[in-house]
Structures are given as structure tokens and as C-alpha cells.
Design an enzyme around this catalytic site. Structure first.
Site, short mmCIF file in Angstrom:
data_model
loop_
_atom_site.label_atom_id
_atom_site.label_comp_id
_atom_site.label_asym_id
_atom_site.label_seq_id
_atom_site.Cartn_x
_atom_site.Cartn_y
_atom_site.Cartn_z
CD GLU A 21 43.04 34.56 39.24
OE1 GLU A 21 42.45 35.59 39.77
OE2 GLU A 21 42.04 33.81 38.81
CG ASN A 68 38.65 36.15 44.64
OD1 ASN A 68 38.77 37.37 44.47
ND2 ASN A 68 39.60 35.16 44.09
CD1 TRP A 69 32.77 38.83 44.57
CD2 TRP A 69 32.29 41.14 44.74
NE1 TRP A 69 31.30 39.05 45.23
CE2 TRP A 69 31.01 40.42 45.46
CE3 TRP A 69 32.22 42.51 44.81
CZ2 TRP A 69 29.88 40.91 45.87
CZ3 TRP A 69 30.95 43.12 45.24
CH2 TRP A 69 30.13 42.38 45.82
CE LYS A 70 38.92 34.55 40.32
NZ LYS A 70 39.57 33.62 39.73
CB SER A 81 34.65 25.78 37.70
OG SER A 81 35.64 26.34 36.79
CG HIS A 113 43.48 33.57 43.86
ND1 HIS A 113 43.97 33.52 42.63
CD2 HIS A 113 42.31 33.34 43.90
CE1 HIS A 113 42.86 32.96 42.00
NE2 HIS A 113 41.96 32.99 42.94
N GLY A 161 38.07 29.33 36.85
CA GLY A 161 37.63 29.98 35.51
C GLY A 161 37.67 29.30 34.35
CD GLU A 192 40.67 29.22 44.78
OE1 GLU A 192 39.52 29.41 44.81
OE2 GLU A 192 41.70 30.18 44.65
P1 PGA Z 1 36.22 30.77 39.77
O1 PGA Z 1 37.47 31.16 40.54
O2 PGA Z 1 35.06 30.09 40.66
O3 PGA Z 1 35.84 31.71 38.63
O4 PGA Z 1 36.79 29.24 38.99
C1 PGA Z 1 37.67 30.76 41.68
C2 PGA Z 1 38.62 31.55 42.55
O5 PGA Z 1 39.63 31.86 41.66
O6 PGA Z 1 38.66 31.82 43.62
#
Ligand code: PGA
Length: 247
Positions: A97, A9-11, A210, A95, A170, A164
Site C-alpha cells: 500500500e 498490521n492494523w493499517k 487474507s 508494504h 484485503g 505479500e
Molecule cells: P490482509 O492484509 O490480511 O487484510 O489481506 C495483509 C497486509 O496487508 O499486511
């Protein structure tokens, strides 16, 4: 036997040329990895170009969100049909976020999943508790609500689930294999209750939060962890290549 699924997931990272460069490197590095499903989810603006870069590769392409509407006066939204037109087969929905910063409620997520499925996309449906919820010992309750409401009136077909924990995203703080396995097993049992045993045994449940080359092996060793949804470590050729190879 569930085939491992590793998704990046490149966000909100990478412009078009950076995205194509990374996708091209991954396609090269991972070309003999048929035993695993691999996906990258670049930002919308790079999807069509990355699709060209991935031509002939086994890497699948996904978007990070989609609209619950089909088309029309929805300024700023991207429909499932547009995502498919750009070359995607998958979309990430729910997600944390999106839930935290953009108002995606369980009800909206449910509508988005329905629209994505109806249009023929495969959905990576994300759930996860916050640190506060974990400390209050309501993790299972939170996950159960997200799963029940997110999947309400939806046939469990073309859906991958990603657990998640928000506190692990993150932050560099990964859930321990035992913490991940506990929730993954809970989700699988819940799927059996909501659907049936066969679907609970075939649905893939990815872990996210992470994930890195150092911890992927022990996470994948858990009976109910079928893959990873990787953020930060999917932005570099070497680390994502390693994660796929070590999984
Ligand atoms: P991260 O993000 O690996 O940077 O913790 C995972 C995600 O949000 O899918």
C-alpha cells in the site's frame, strides 16, 4: 528451527482507546504463547498508549512505516528514533500500500530500511507482485528486483521478510499453500545467493494476504513459511487470537 512470527498490521484503523482495548485483550489471550513471536502494529497515534497497555506482555510493538531521514524539516514524517521513543522495536517497510499509494520506490524503501536498522529497529520488509505481474508470469522477476534493490548494501541482520502478493491483500483471495511456498522458497534461495546459506536458513519469511483462522494452519505447514503478516483478521480479538494459537 525458525520460531513462528505472527504480526498484525492494523493499517489506518483504530483510535487510541480502541487500539488499547484490542491490545489489552490480546495481551490477556496470548500470555502463554512463548513459543511464538507476536507483534502488533497500530497506527502511529496509538503507539505510546498501546505500549503502556502491553506492559508486562510478550507482545511486541511495531510501526507501519518510517522516514528515511533522521530529523528536521520533513513535514509529516516520523523518524525511527521517534518510533523507538514511542515504545516500538519493529517497523514495517515496503508494504504494497505504501508502494502503490504513497510512492515508496525500491530506492526509497532501501533508504528507509537503512535508517531503521541504523537506529536499532527490526524491519519487516515486504515484497509482492500484483495480479497483472502474476498473470504475465513475471512474479519471480518482480520479487527478485524488490529484494535485491530493497536490501542493497544492507547486512541481513534484524530483518524479517514478508511475502505479500498484492492480489491477495484485503481481497479474501489467499495464495494457495503451493503458491506461497513456491515464492517463499524462491526468496530463500535468493537470500542464499545474495548472502550465504546460513542466513538463508535463519531469515524468517512471513506470508501476508487474507490470512485468517481458516487458512493459517495450512500456510504454516509449508516448509518455508515462518509466520504471517495479518491485516483485516488482526483487527478483532478473536480472529487474531485464533491465528496465533493455530499457527
Ligand atoms: P490482509 O492484509 O490480511 O487484510 O489481506 C495483509 C497486509 O496487508 O499486511
Amino acid at each position: 528451527m525458525r520460531k513462528p512470527f505472527l504480526a498484525g498490521n492494523w493499517k489506518m484503523n483504530k483510535n487510541i482507546s480502541e487500539a488499547c482495548e484490542l491490545a489489552g485483550n490480546l495481551a490477556k489471550n496470548l500470555k502463554d504463547t512463548d513459543m511464538k513471536d507476536i507483534l502488533i502494529a497500530p497506527p502511529f497515534t496509538a503507539l505510546a498508549k498501546v505500549k503502556e497497555t502491553l506492559k508486562g506482555s510478550n507482545i511486541k510493538l511495531g510501526a507501519q512505516n518510517c522516514s528515511y531521514a533522521e530529523s528536521g524539516a520533513y513535514t509529516g514524517e516520523i523518524s525511527p528514533a521517534m518510533i523507538i521513543d514511542a515504545g516500538c522495536t519493529h517497523v514495517i517497510i515496503g508494504h504494497s500500500e505504501r508502494r502503490q499509494f504513497f510512492g515508496d520506490t525500491d530506492e526509497i524503501i532501501n533508504k528507509k530500511i537503512k535508517n531503521a536498522i541504523k537506529n536499532g529497529l527490526i524491519v519487516i520488509f515486504c515484497v509482492g507482485e500484483t495480479l497483472e505481474e502474476r498473470e504475465k508470469a513475471i512474479t519471480f522477476k518482480v520479487i527478485e528486483k524488490q529484494v535485491r534493490e530493497g536490501l542493497k548494501d544492507i547486512e541481513l541482520k534484524n530483518i524479517e521478510i514478508a511475502y505479500e502478493p498484492v492480489w491477495a491483500i484485503g481481497t479474501g483471495k489467499t495464495a494457495s499453500p503451493a503458491q506461497a511456498e513456491e515464492v517463499h522458497a524462491f526468496i530463500r534461495n535468493l537470500i542464499e545467493k545474495l548472502y550465504n546459506k546460513q542466513l538463508s536458513e535463519t531469515v524468517r519469511i512471513l506470508y501476508g494476504g487474507s490470512v485468517n483462522p481458516e487458512n493459517i494452519k495450512e500456510l504454516m505447514a509449508c516448509a518455508n513459511v515462518d509466520g504471517g503478516l495479518v491485516g483485516g483478521a488482526s483487527l478483532k480479538t478473536d480472529s487474531f487470537t485464533q491465528i496465533v494459537k493455530l499457527s
